[in-house]
Design a protein around this motif. Structure first.
Motif, short mmCIF file in Angstrom:
data_model
loop_
_atom_site.label_atom_id
_atom_site.label_comp_id
_atom_site.label_asym_id
_atom_site.label_seq_id
_atom_site.Cartn_x
_atom_site.Cartn_y
_atom_site.Cartn_z
N GLU A 1 0.83 -1.20 0.00
CA GLU A 1 0.00 0.00 0.00
C GLU A 1 0.87 1.26 0.00
O GLU A 1 0.53 2.25 -0.66
CB GLU A 1 -0.93 -0.01 1.22
CG GLU A 1 -2.11 -0.96 1.08
CD GLU A 1 -3.13 -0.79 2.19
OE1 GLU A 1 -2.97 0.11 3.05
OE2 GLU A 1 -4.11 -1.56 2.21
N ALA A 2 1.97 1.22 0.75
CA ALA A 2 2.88 2.37 0.80
C ALA A 2 3.43 2.67 -0.59
O ALA A 2 3.52 3.84 -1.00
CB ALA A 2 4.01 2.10 1.78
N LYS A 3 3.77 1.63 -1.34
CA LYS A 3 4.29 1.82 -2.71
C LYS A 3 3.26 2.54 -3.57
O LYS A 3 3.60 3.47 -4.32
CB LYS A 3 4.62 0.47 -3.34
CG LYS A 3 5.84 -0.22 -2.77
CD LYS A 3 6.06 -1.55 -3.48
CE LYS A 3 7.26 -2.30 -2.91
NZ LYS A 3 7.45 -3.62 -3.56
N GLU A 4 2.02 2.11 -3.50
CA GLU A 4 0.97 2.72 -4.32
C GLU A 4 0.71 4.17 -3.94
O GLU A 4 0.50 5.02 -4.80
CB GLU A 4 -0.32 1.90 -4.21
CG GLU A 4 -0.24 0.52 -4.85
CD GLU A 4 0.15 0.58 -6.31
OE1 GLU A 4 -0.44 1.40 -7.06
OE2 GLU A 4 1.07 -0.17 -6.71
N LEU A 5 0.74 4.44 -2.64
CA LEU A 5 0.50 5.81 -2.17
C LEU A 5 1.59 6.77 -2.64
O LEU A 5 1.29 7.87 -3.11
CB LEU A 5 0.40 5.83 -0.64
CG LEU A 5 -0.88 5.25 -0.05
CD1 LEU A 5 -0.71 4.98 1.44
CD2 LEU A 5 -2.06 6.19 -0.29
N VAL A 6 2.84 6.34 -2.53
CA VAL A 6 3.94 7.20 -2.96
C VAL A 6 3.89 7.44 -4.47
O VAL A 6 4.16 8.53 -4.95
CB VAL A 6 5.30 6.59 -2.55
CG1 VAL A 6 6.45 7.43 -3.11
CG2 VAL A 6 5.41 6.52 -1.03
N LYS A 7 3.50 6.42 -5.19
CA LYS A 7 3.38 6.54 -6.64
C LYS A 7 2.34 7.62 -7.00
O LYS A 7 2.56 8.44 -7.91
CB LYS A 7 2.97 5.20 -7.25
CG LYS A 7 3.03 5.15 -8.77
CD LYS A 7 2.58 3.80 -9.30
CE LYS A 7 3.51 2.70 -8.84
NZ LYS A 7 3.13 1.37 -9.44
N LYS A 8 1.22 7.62 -6.26
CA LYS A 8 0.17 8.62 -6.52
C LYS A 8 0.63 10.02 -6.15
O LYS A 8 0.31 10.99 -6.84
CB LYS A 8 -1.09 8.25 -5.74
CG LYS A 8 -1.81 7.02 -6.28
CD LYS A 8 -3.04 6.69 -5.44
CE LYS A 8 -3.75 5.46 -5.99
NZ LYS A 8 -4.92 5.07 -5.15
N ILE A 9 1.38 10.13 -5.05
CA ILE A 9 1.85 11.45 -4.62
C ILE A 9 2.95 11.95 -5.54
O ILE A 9 3.10 13.15 -5.77
CB ILE A 9 2.33 11.39 -3.15
CG1 ILE A 9 1.13 11.12 -2.23
CG2 ILE A 9 3.03 12.68 -2.73
CD1 ILE A 9 1.49 10.85 -0.77
N GLY A 10 3.73 11.02 -6.10
CA GLY A 10 4.75 11.40 -7.07
C GLY A 10 6.06 11.84 -6.44
O GLY A 10 6.59 12.91 -6.78
#
Length: 280
Positions: A61-70
Motif C-alpha cells: 500500500e505504501a508503494k501505491e500511495l507514494v506513486k500517486k503522490i509522485g
C-alpha cells in the motif's frame, strides 16, 4: 488550503530545506509526505522500512500511495529481527527505533538530505511510545507534533486534500501483538499478518490478533463483537487461523484497546511519557 495549522506546517517544512520522510503508508505519514511535497517539491524522499514485523500488504500500500503522490521512494531492508529486541523487552520500541532511525539518518546524510521527519502527532504523546524518546535523542523532527496537529485534524485535512488514507484505520507494527519478554519468531509474525488480513478482508477494519504462542486472541471494537459472534463465521475463522499456524483461537470479550500488552507496565507508561515530553 486556508488552514492556519496547515500553512504553518508548510512554512515549517520549507525552513527544513530537504527531508527524508519515514513513510509507513498510514494516515499521518501520508499526510506528512503530501505536505512535504507541496512545501519542498523534489527535495523530499519517502523511505519505507521493510522488516519481518511490518506486514507485506502495508508495504505494498505504501508503494501505491507514494506513486500517486509522485515522490522518490526508497526502502530500508531489515531482513532479520535485530538482536536488541529478540526477547521483546519492555523498551523494545525504544531499542528498535534507535537502531532503525540511525539507519534512516545515515541514508539521509549519504543522499544529501538535511533532516529526517516522522509522523508523530499530538495524540501520540498520551500513549506509551518509548520509541518517541529514541527519535528525540536522534534529532528526528516531528512536524505534525511540533505544529500542534491532532489525529482528528490530520484526518480532516487529509480528506480535504483527497488523500485515500483520511479514514484508514490506525495500525501498528506486529511487534505489538506479542507479549513482552517473549522470544520473537518470524513464523509468529507470518501467522499474525495472515490472520489480521483475513479479518480485515471480512469487514473487520479495526482488529488485532494478539499472539500467545499457539493461541490467537482476537480483539475487535466492542460494537463489532456482536457481528463476530455468529457460529458459521467463528467456525470459519477458527479453521483459517489454524491453517495459518495457530492451534487455539479465542475472542477477547473486552474488545480492542490500543497497547493491549501495556496494562502490565502502567506505571512505566506514565513515567516514560512524562520523561520524553518534558520540555526544557
Amino acid at each position: 488550503m486556508d488552514n492556519k495549522k496547515y500553512i504553518g506546517l508548510l512554512n515549517y517544512m520549507k525552513d527544513l530545506g530537504s527531508v527524508v520522510v519515514a513513510f509507513s503508508g498510514g494516515v499521518d505519514s501520508t499526510f506528512l509526505l503530501r505536505a512535504a511535497k507541496e512545501a519542498l517539491g523534489d527535495k523530499v524522499a519517502a523511505l519505507t522500512i521493510v522488516a519481518p514485523y511490518i506486514p507485506r500488504w502495508e508495504v505494498s500500500e505504501a508503494k501505491e500511495l507514494v506513486k500517486k503522490i509522485g515522490i522518490r521512494h526508497e526502502f530500508l531492508e531489515v531482513p532479520t529481527i535485530i538482536d536488541e529486541i529478540k526477547l521483546n523487552p519492555k523498551d523494545r520500541c525504544y531499542l528498535c527505533k534507535k537502531t532503525l532511525f540511525s539507519m534512516v539518518k545515515s541514508f539521509a546524510k549519504n543522499n544529501g538530505f538535511e533532516y529526517v521527519v516522522d509522523g508523530t502527532n499530538v495524540d501520540d504523546i498520551n500513549e506509551y511510545r518509548p520509541g518517541l524518546r529514541a527519535l528525540k535523542e536522534l534529532g528526528i523532527r516531528s512536524p505534525l507534533l511540533e505544529n500542534g496537529l491532532t489525529k482528528s485534524e490530520i484526518r480532516e485535512l487529509s480528506k480535504e486534500l483527497d488523500l485515500p488514507t483520511w479514514n484508514k484505520a490506525s495500525y501498528a507494527c506486529l511487534l505489538s501483538r506479542i507479549p513482552y519478554n517473549t522470544e520473537l519468531r518470524e513464523e509468529d509474525f507470518d501467522k499474525i499478518e495472515k490472520s489480521e488480513r483475513y479479518m480485515i478482508d471480512n469487514g473487520f477494519k479495526v482488529v488485532r490478533v494478539r499472539c500467545h504462542k499457539d493461541l490467537a486472541r482476537i480483539e475487535v471494537p466492542r460494537n463489532d463483537i456482536k457481528r463476530l459472534i455468529v457460529m458459521d463465521l467463528l467456525d470459519e475463522i477458527s479453521l483459517k487461523f489454524k491453517e495459518f499456524g495457530f492451534k487455539y483461537v479465542s475472542l477477547d470479550v473486552q474488545g480492542y484497546k490500543t497497547g493491549g500488552f501495556n496494562s502490565d507496565i502502567e506505571g512505566e507508561v506514565k513515567q516514560d511519557a512524562k520523561r520524553t515530553f518534558t520540555r526544557g
